[in-house]
Design an enzyme around this catalytic site. Structure first.
Site, PDB file in Angstrom:
ATOM      1  N   ASP A  13      33.336  40.051  36.573  1.00 52.66           N
ATOM      2  CA  ASP A  13      33.783  39.120  36.852  1.00 52.66           C
ATOM      3  C   ASP A  13      33.615  38.577  38.926  1.00 52.66           C
ATOM      4  OD1 ASP A  13      34.233  39.450  33.950  1.00 52.66           O
ATOM      5  OD2 ASP A  13      36.189  40.228  34.736  1.00 52.66           O
ATOM      6  N   GLY A  40      30.581  38.912  29.783  1.00 54.81           N
ATOM      7  CA  GLY A  40      30.507  36.502  30.088  1.00 54.81           C
ATOM      8  C   GLY A  40      30.142  36.893  31.129  1.00 54.81           C
ATOM      9  N   GLY A 302      38.838  36.813  26.808  1.00 51.92           N
ATOM     10  CA  GLY A 302      39.836  35.455  27.004  1.00 51.92           C
ATOM     11  C   GLY A 302      41.170  36.182  27.340  1.00 51.92           C
ATOM     12  N   PRO A 304      44.019  38.025  30.149  1.00 48.13           N
ATOM     13  CA  PRO A 304      44.685  37.240  31.386  1.00 48.13           C
ATOM     14  C   PRO A 304      44.034  38.368  32.484  1.00 48.13           C
ATOM     15  CG  PRO A 304      46.588  37.670  30.162  1.00 48.13           C
ATOM     16  CD  PRO A 304      45.641  37.190  28.905  1.00 48.13           C
ATOM     17  N   LYS A 331      33.894  32.615  44.401  1.00 46.69           N
ATOM     18  CA  LYS A 331      35.154  32.006  44.821  1.00 46.69           C
ATOM     19  C   LYS A 331      36.737  31.542  45.619  1.00 46.69           C
ATOM     20  CE  LYS A 331      37.230  32.194  40.291  1.00 46.69           C
ATOM     21  NZ  LYS A 331      37.327  33.251  39.012  1.00 46.69           N
TER      22      LYS A 331
HETATM   23  P1  IMP Z   1      34.013  48.594  27.023  1.00 43.13           P
HETATM   24  O1  IMP Z   1      32.850  48.065  28.682  1.00 43.13           O
HETATM   25  O2  IMP Z   1      34.345  46.945  26.527  1.00 43.13           O
HETATM   26  O3  IMP Z   1      33.896  50.192  27.193  1.00 43.13           O
HETATM   27  O4  IMP Z   1      35.161  48.211  28.500  1.00 43.13           O
HETATM   28  C1  IMP Z   1      35.663  49.523  29.370  1.00 43.13           C
HETATM   29  C2  IMP Z   1      37.021  48.544  30.431  1.00 43.13           C
HETATM   30  O5  IMP Z   1      35.540  47.583  31.030  1.00 43.13           O
HETATM   31  C3  IMP Z   1      37.731  48.065  30.049  1.00 43.13           C
HETATM   32  O6  IMP Z   1      38.506  47.686  31.642  1.00 43.13           O
HETATM   33  C4  IMP Z   1      36.650  46.821  30.403  1.00 43.13           C
HETATM   34  O7  IMP Z   1      38.021  45.232  30.691  1.00 43.13           O
HETATM   35  C5  IMP Z   1      36.059  46.328  30.906  1.00 43.13           C
HETATM   36  N1  IMP Z   1      34.453  45.678  31.022  1.00 43.13           N
HETATM   37  C6  IMP Z   1      33.995  45.721  30.447  1.00 43.13           C
HETATM   38  N2  IMP Z   1      33.043  44.486  30.495  1.00 43.13           N
HETATM   39  C7  IMP Z   1      33.793  44.516  31.612  1.00 43.13           C
HETATM   40  C8  IMP Z   1      33.258  43.062  31.804  1.00 43.13           C
HETATM   41  O8  IMP Z   1      32.418  41.901  31.959  1.00 43.13           O
HETATM   42  N3  IMP Z   1      33.952  42.104  33.332  1.00 43.13           N
HETATM   43  C9  IMP Z   1      34.478  42.706  33.192  1.00 43.13           C
HETATM   44  N4  IMP Z   1      35.492  44.190  32.633  1.00 43.13           N
HETATM   45  C10 IMP Z   1      34.720  44.851  32.608  1.00 43.13           C
END
Ligand code: IMP
Length: 434
Positions: A13, A40, A302, A304, A331
């Site tokens: 992010d 995202g 979504g 936090p 930012k």
């Molecule tokens: P996963 O990629 O859904 O398996 O999630 C594994 C970890 O990566 C979790 O802590 C998620 O919140 C984080 N994570 C996965 N994709 C993103 C992203 O695009 N931005 C920030 N954190 C992410």
């Protein structure tokens, strides 16, 4: 013509989407090499907000070829939704997108398995995005995955799904649950998806090589980030793909020798979604203020985001792993109103000062941040397009980050719009695209 990688230097992010969008006019091809719709990428153009998940951010620019590399995982339904949303906003998604035939599919059983796995972990849940990404990569590594290319031969689909189905059912039954995937429905949807998108599904490595042979430049758009990288991140609190620059060679089928430069993207502070160590995490009051000003809520879920201060130890580690030639600091405007800004310069662990990011999670979990405090500038930064238009204290802050990380800063972003950006003349960036 140079091929450049854009990589997140923190826990995701960081604003990679905006940086890719900014640099896209300088290249001909934008390629993703890892991740799925767990990512995202938000890009704001003329007040319009675009959120991209698996389609490379370059799609917003007409005439750019976008490539979803083999290192990605894609859910057909989510892809169709994203495509439809973009088209509704006036963005064409047609022959300008190539999907690697080696991309693995995220299927309904992957969502079910991820939910089950998170539930079973209880208080040690990873806080994943629940998009089926992890289990899709597990099926890939377990040699029971189904690829985009498989959709081009629909007759053998059922047979190809058999191993994944057996594995899923064993896990679900083992947990005392009832398998409830409609496999016939899955096959039917995959067949129509394959028919609809047949012309996009190609040998993406070959396409990229052909583009390079024409002298075209590629921008590789990383998803997730260094500290979420499967091998080098804060394991097990990581994603399941190779998010670092090294992932490009594997995830796009382009040799390391063809990569000419790497740009790291880091926020002027730091955030993390999901569970896991975060040494520079701010106390709740300050975290809340950063969250509100930085609109720190997940673009995908979504949720936090946890907020904290710039962690120079982690950023140095990211530089070591990725070989950043230059950094984009994003930012900065979120810090505009602060009196003093802490920067984490080192960690304290059992009475010792650590300058390097510990590879042992149990150490990292017990590290205390060492902060230095920098005076704030208390003035608005958005709209400053030149370095010398930034307040002097803001420049000092950025220079201090650069000094602590040991990497120049080539871009400073002070807002979501393309215009809210300072591009520095003397940076590696300027030499790549001169
Ligand atoms: P996963 O990629 O859904 O398996 O999630 C594994 C970890 O990566 C979790 O802590 C998620 O919140 C984080 N994570 C996965 N994709 C993103 C992203 O695009 N931005 C920030 N954190 C992410």
């Amino acid at each position: 013509m140079p091929n450049i990688v854009i990589v997140g230097a923190q826990w995701g992010d960081e604003g990679k989407g905006k940086v890719v969008d900014l640099l896209t006019p300088k290249v001909q091809v934008v390629a993703r090499y890892n991740g799925g719709h767990n990512a995202g990428h938000t890009v704001v153009v003329g007040g319009k907000k675009f959120i991209l998940h698996v389609i490379p951010s370059g799609i917003l620019h007409p005439g750019i070829l976008c490539v979803a590399g083999n290192g990605m995982v894609i859910n057909p339904a989510a892809f169709d939704r994203e495509k439809a949303e973009l088209e509704e906003l006036g963005v064409a998604v047609g022959d300008n997108l190539v999907i690697s035939d080696r991309v693995h599919l995220i299927l309904p059983h992957h969502y079910a398995l991820e939910a089950l796995s998170e539930e079973q972990r209880g208080s040690r849940a990873l806080g994943t995005t629940l998009r089926g990404t992890g289990p899709a990569y597990e099926d890939k590594v377990g040699r029971r995955g189904v690829t985009m290319g498989d959709l081009l031969c629909p007759d053998s689909l059922e047979e190809k799904l058999a191993e994944a189905r057996r594995h899923y059912e064993a896990l679900v039954l083992g947990a005392g649950r009832k398998p409830d995937v409609d496999w016939e429905g899955v096959v039917a949807e995959l067949v129509t998806f394959g028919e609809r998108h047949r012309s996009k599904i190609k040998d993406a490595s070959l396409v990229l090589h052909q583009q390079m042979a024409r002298g075209y430049s590629i921008l590789f758009e990383g998803a997730q980030a260094t500290l979420l990288d499967l091998d080098h991140g804060t394991y097990p609190f990581v994603t399941s793909s190779s998010a670092t620059a090294g992932g490009v060679a594997v995830g796009a089928g382009v040799p390391p020798s063809r990569i000419d430069g790497v740009m790291g993207v880091a926020k002027a502070y730091c955030t993390r979604v999901g569970t896991g160590p975060f040494p520079s995490e701010a106390e709740e009051g300050a975290a809340e203020a950063l969250r509100a000003r930085g609109k720190e809520f997940g673009a995908t879920t979504g949720r936090p985001r946890r907020c904290g201060w710039f962690d120079a130890v982690a950023a140095r580690y990211a530089t070591r792993l990725n070989g950043f030639d230059t950094l984009a600091i994003t930012k900065l405007d979120v810090l505009d109103e602060l009196e003093q800004i802490p920067i984490c310069t080192a960690y304290r662990f059992e009475g010792e000062t650590l300058d390097e990011f510990p590879s042992d999670l149990s150490v990292l979990e017990r590290c205390q941040p060492v902060f230095e405090s920098i005076p704030g500038w208390k003035a608005p930064t958005p709209g400053a397009r030149q370095w010398d238009r930034l307040p002097a204290a803001a420049r000092d802050y950025v220079e201090r980050l650069s000094e602590l990380v040991g990497t120049e800063v080539g871009i400073v972003s002070t807002g979501p719009e393309r215009e809210d950006t300072v591009i520095r003349d003397q940076s590696a960036l300027a030499s790549w695209f001169s």
